[in-house]
Scaffold this motif. Sequence first.
Motif, PDB file in Angstrom:
ATOM      1  N   GLU A 284     133.298  12.192 -18.640  1.00 54.69           N
ATOM      2  CA  GLU A 284     132.459  12.432 -19.813  1.00 54.69           C
ATOM      3  C   GLU A 284     131.831  13.820 -19.792  1.00 54.69           C
ATOM      4  O   GLU A 284     131.619  14.445 -20.834  1.00 54.69           O
ATOM      5  CB  GLU A 284     131.372  11.353 -19.877  1.00 54.69           C
ATOM      6  N   TYR A 285     131.562  14.338 -18.603  1.00 57.39           N
ATOM      7  CA  TYR A 285     130.849  15.611 -18.430  1.00 57.39           C
ATOM      8  C   TYR A 285     131.653  16.810 -18.930  1.00 57.39           C
ATOM      9  O   TYR A 285     131.140  17.658 -19.669  1.00 57.39           O
ATOM     10  CB  TYR A 285     130.502  15.772 -16.948  1.00 57.39           C
ATOM     11  N   TYR A 286     132.914  16.883 -18.564  1.00 60.99           N
ATOM     12  CA  TYR A 286     133.730  18.050 -18.916  1.00 60.99           C
ATOM     13  C   TYR A 286     133.918  18.221 -20.424  1.00 60.99           C
ATOM     14  O   TYR A 286     133.659  19.306 -20.965  1.00 60.99           O
ATOM     15  CB  TYR A 286     135.073  17.960 -18.188  1.00 60.99           C
ATOM     16  N   PRO A 287     134.357  17.178 -21.174  1.00 61.75           N
ATOM     17  CA  PRO A 287     134.474  17.374 -22.621  1.00 61.75           C
ATOM     18  C   PRO A 287     133.139  17.728 -23.285  1.00 61.75           C
ATOM     19  O   PRO A 287     133.099  18.536 -24.217  1.00 61.75           O
ATOM     20  CB  PRO A 287     134.992  16.014 -23.119  1.00 61.75           C
ATOM     21  N   ARG A 288     132.057  17.111 -22.814  1.00 61.80           N
ATOM     22  CA  ARG A 288     130.740  17.405 -23.392  1.00 61.80           C
ATOM     23  C   ARG A 288     130.339  18.848 -23.138  1.00 61.80           C
ATOM     24  O   ARG A 288     129.793  19.527 -24.009  1.00 61.80           O
ATOM     25  CB  ARG A 288     129.701  16.444 -22.795  1.00 61.80           C
ATOM     26  N   LEU A 289     130.616  19.326 -21.926  1.00 60.88           N
ATOM     27  CA  LEU A 289     130.266  20.699 -21.589  1.00 60.88           C
ATOM     28  C   LEU A 289     131.106  21.700 -22.384  1.00 60.88           C
ATOM     29  O   LEU A 289     130.611  22.755 -22.790  1.00 60.88           O
ATOM     30  CB  LEU A 289     130.474  20.924 -20.085  1.00 60.88           C
ATOM     31  N   ALA A 290     132.371  21.363 -22.622  1.00 60.50           N
ATOM     32  CA  ALA A 290     133.258  22.263 -23.363  1.00 60.50           C
ATOM     33  C   ALA A 290     132.777  22.482 -24.793  1.00 60.50           C
ATOM     34  O   ALA A 290     132.951  23.570 -25.362  1.00 60.50           O
ATOM     35  CB  ALA A 290     134.674  21.705 -23.369  1.00 60.50           C
ATOM     36  N   LYS A 291     132.152  21.468 -25.382  1.00 60.12           N
ATOM     37  CA  LYS A 291     131.696  21.581 -26.766  1.00 60.12           C
ATOM     38  C   LYS A 291     130.512  22.537 -26.923  1.00 60.12           C
ATOM     39  O   LYS A 291     130.274  23.064 -28.016  1.00 60.12           O
ATOM     40  CB  LYS A 291     131.304  20.202 -27.296  1.00 60.12           C
ATOM     41  N   VAL A 292     129.743  22.761 -25.857  1.00 59.01           N
ATOM     42  CA  VAL A 292     128.541  23.608 -25.954  1.00 59.01           C
ATOM     43  C   VAL A 292     128.671  24.852 -25.091  1.00 59.01           C
ATOM     44  O   VAL A 292     127.676  25.433 -24.668  1.00 59.01           O
ATOM     45  CB  VAL A 292     127.284  22.809 -25.547  1.00 59.01           C
ATOM     46  N   ALA A 293     129.915  25.263 -24.835  1.00 57.25           N
ATOM     47  CA  ALA A 293     130.161  26.351 -23.886  1.00 57.25           C
ATOM     48  C   ALA A 293     129.518  27.668 -24.291  1.00 57.25           C
ATOM     49  O   ALA A 293     129.269  28.530 -23.448  1.00 57.25           O
ATOM     50  CB  ALA A 293     131.665  26.548 -23.697  1.00 57.25           C
ATOM     51  N   GLU A 294     129.253  27.849 -25.577  1.00 56.97           N
ATOM     52  CA  GLU A 294     128.687  29.114 -26.046  1.00 56.97           C
ATOM     53  C   GLU A 294     127.165  29.099 -26.116  1.00 56.97           C
ATOM     54  O   GLU A 294     126.557  30.110 -26.483  1.00 56.97           O
ATOM     55  CB  GLU A 294     129.265  29.454 -27.429  1.00 56.97           C
ATOM     56  N   SER A 295     126.540  27.996 -25.788  1.00 57.24           N
ATOM     57  CA  SER A 295     125.079  27.891 -25.864  1.00 57.24           C
ATOM     58  C   SER A 295     124.482  27.876 -24.457  1.00 57.24           C
ATOM     59  O   SER A 295     124.631  26.895 -23.722  1.00 57.24           O
ATOM     60  CB  SER A 295     124.682  26.614 -26.612  1.00 57.24           C
ATOM     61  N   ARG A 296     123.818  28.969 -24.078  1.00 65.70           N
ATOM     62  CA  ARG A 296     123.222  29.045 -22.740  1.00 65.70           C
ATOM     63  C   ARG A 296     122.160  27.978 -22.540  1.00 65.70           C
ATOM     64  O   ARG A 296     122.046  27.388 -21.459  1.00 65.70           O
ATOM     65  CB  ARG A 296     122.621  30.432 -22.514  1.00 65.70           C
ATOM     66  N   LEU A 297     121.344  27.716 -23.561  1.00 69.50           N
ATOM     67  CA  LEU A 297     120.263  26.745 -23.437  1.00 69.50           C
ATOM     68  C   LEU A 297     120.805  25.342 -23.196  1.00 69.50           C
ATOM     69  O   LEU A 297     120.341  24.613 -22.312  1.00 69.50           O
ATOM     70  CB  LEU A 297     119.402  26.769 -24.704  1.00 69.50           C
ATOM     71  N   ARG A 298     121.829  24.961 -23.970  1.00 66.81           N
ATOM     72  CA  ARG A 298     122.391  23.622 -23.819  1.00 66.81           C
ATOM     73  C   ARG A 298     123.205  23.498 -22.532  1.00 66.81           C
ATOM     74  O   ARG A 298     123.196  22.436 -21.888  1.00 66.81           O
ATOM     75  CB  ARG A 298     123.247  23.281 -25.042  1.00 66.81           C
ATOM     76  N   LEU A 299     123.880  24.563 -22.139  1.00 67.21           N
ATOM     77  CA  LEU A 299     124.589  24.544 -20.861  1.00 67.21           C
ATOM     78  C   LEU A 299     123.614  24.311 -19.709  1.00 67.21           C
ATOM     79  O   LEU A 299     123.868  23.510 -18.808  1.00 67.21           O
ATOM     80  CB  LEU A 299     125.343  25.853 -20.645  1.00 67.21           C
ATOM     81  N   ARG A 300     122.503  25.035 -19.740  1.00 66.15           N
ATOM     82  CA  ARG A 300     121.495  24.894 -18.686  1.00 66.15           C
ATOM     83  C   ARG A 300     120.986  23.457 -18.621  1.00 66.15           C
ATOM     84  O   ARG A 300     120.873  22.872 -17.535  1.00 66.15           O
ATOM     85  CB  ARG A 300     120.326  25.841 -18.952  1.00 66.15           C
ATOM     86  N   ALA A 301     120.702  22.863 -19.786  1.00 66.98           N
ATOM     87  CA  ALA A 301     120.197  21.493 -19.816  1.00 66.98           C
ATOM     88  C   ALA A 301     121.243  20.506 -19.315  1.00 66.98           C
ATOM     89  O   ALA A 301     120.951  19.624 -18.497  1.00 66.98           O
ATOM     90  CB  ALA A 301     119.775  21.133 -21.244  1.00 66.98           C
ATOM     91  N   PHE A 302     122.480  20.668 -19.772  1.00 64.76           N
ATOM     92  CA  PHE A 302     123.533  19.741 -19.394  1.00 64.76           C
ATOM     93  C   PHE A 302     123.835  19.810 -17.899  1.00 64.76           C
ATOM     94  O   PHE A 302     123.988  18.790 -17.236  1.00 64.76           O
ATOM     95  CB  PHE A 302     124.812  20.038 -20.181  1.00 64.76           C
ATOM     96  N   VAL A 303     123.943  21.040 -17.367  1.00 67.05           N
ATOM     97  CA  VAL A 303     124.280  21.204 -15.954  1.00 67.05           C
ATOM     98  C   VAL A 303     123.154  20.674 -15.069  1.00 67.05           C
ATOM     99  O   VAL A 303     123.407  19.978 -14.072  1.00 67.05           O
ATOM    100  CB  VAL A 303     124.579  22.684 -15.640  1.00 67.05           C
ATOM    101  N   SER A 304     121.913  20.988 -15.411  1.00 70.75           N
ATOM    102  CA  SER A 304     120.774  20.524 -14.607  1.00 70.75           C
ATOM    103  C   SER A 304     120.702  19.010 -14.584  1.00 70.75           C
ATOM    104  O   SER A 304     120.471  18.391 -13.525  1.00 70.75           O
ATOM    105  CB  SER A 304     119.469  21.110 -15.157  1.00 70.75           C
ATOM    106  N   GLN A 305     120.903  18.393 -15.749  1.00 70.38           N
ATOM    107  CA  GLN A 305     120.868  16.939 -15.801  1.00 70.38           C
ATOM    108  C   GLN A 305     122.013  16.313 -15.010  1.00 70.38           C
ATOM    109  O   GLN A 305     121.850  15.295 -14.348  1.00 70.38           O
ATOM    110  CB  GLN A 305     120.929  16.455 -17.252  1.00 70.38           C
TER     111      GLN A 305
END
Length: 478
Positions: A284-305
């Motif tokens: 689930e993590y990889y497809p979700r991360l791919a969708k927000v790859a251009e947003s630093r804020l959302r990447l930071r939130a997703f990776v930290s979580q």
Amino acid sequence: MAGKRGNISRMAMKAMGLFGGVQVVGILCSIIRTKLVALWIGPVGIGLFGLFNNALEMISTGTNLGIRSSSVRDISQAMDGHNTSLVARIVTVVRRWSMWLGLAGALLTLTLSPLLSQVTFGDTTHIWGFVALSAAVLLQALTNGEYAVLQGTARLKRLASVTLCGTVVGLAVSVPLFYLLRERSILPSILAYALALAVFAWLFRNRDYKPAAISSSEAFDMGKGFVKLGIYMTLGNFATILASYAFNAWLNIHAGTEQVGFYQAGYTLINKYTGLILTALGMEYYPRLAKVAESRLRLRAFVSQEINVAIAVMAPVVALFILLREFVVWLLYTPDFNVILTFISWGMIGTVLRTLSWCLAFTILAKGDGKTYLWTEVASAVINLLLNILFYHWWGLTGLGIAFLVSYLLYTVIIAVVYFRIYRLEVTRASLYNLLWTLAVAAGVMVAMETGQTIVAAIATAISLGVATRQIFALWRR
């Protein structure tokens, strides 16, 4: 944002629950298979399993051109844009490329079978074994194509069903083969497993998108997009598999198949069984991360979580594994394998660092940064191969556990440089505190076990389990 982060945690844990259940069944099947091989065939059987599976993994990785992962990125991004026509075209292209590459991989295996036998076993007595392995290469390519479609289109329950049914049926076919054929059953069992997965991948395939009317030349041109990224991923993954294959072959020639069996047993416990947790999360993590790859804020939130969830789950697993290491080895193998106890203890500490680097490294794939992925994976493969040879020479099997820990420490540093310096991303302090706590507990449990203080190790493990349970509930409720 807090509510959104909570939803992220729930999605991650639901995916882990779905695939975790499948992985538990897979582990049980693997336990049964490994136990039967150890009892009926012995360390030589475990060694042969490792050698042929490494060869299969190496060839499949080298010829599949990364479609299994790179196409998930394209499919998930098309799904996010709600473009049904585009999704159908990409799905058709993925399936067609999978067939082409599977046939090419099978032909390559047939051609190189004499060389593979010579390099792996030091003679040409196993040529026909590698000829038979070519069928597994084709089946695995077709299965991977369907896996990519199911994951990219978020049909995770179907994907779980493929893995579950294929694993159980593969084991059911293999058991009588082990008993009747003994050492000669290794290749047939590998083929049975590959065939079972391919059959269920076809039965559970996503039929929501009808095959698009695309010519072979159009499919070739459309596929070049994700294949370009996939080639970088293939080269990186191939370097990792090649390093593993090279070390197994080196160990087989210099120390014997029995030592390969001990190494494969320990490596499976350290890397593959615990890696099932990361695999479940990554669905689930990889497809979700791919969708927000251009947003630093959302990447930071997703990776930290994801770090918080992964570490919270992995912390008690690592501590329990070290505490119960002798029981685990007895359950999975035989008392002859007790020589790997210290080996797997060192390796389990390295698993904590592997979890962190795993969460960070997915940003490279999500961004489609093939060149960076390539050089980080090649560097990791070279480091791991050199450390394995050097540390085995110094400390034997125990040295291989230390090599696992040190190699993942260096790999984490490499990935951290990319994540923090090149991409200029961040993680929360809570994520880093959780990491340090887990490392401290794992190291403490190992020291206690090595010095005979089992009660102290049990208390530390219980504390780790309590803290992890509290963290998981907090993440779920947030």
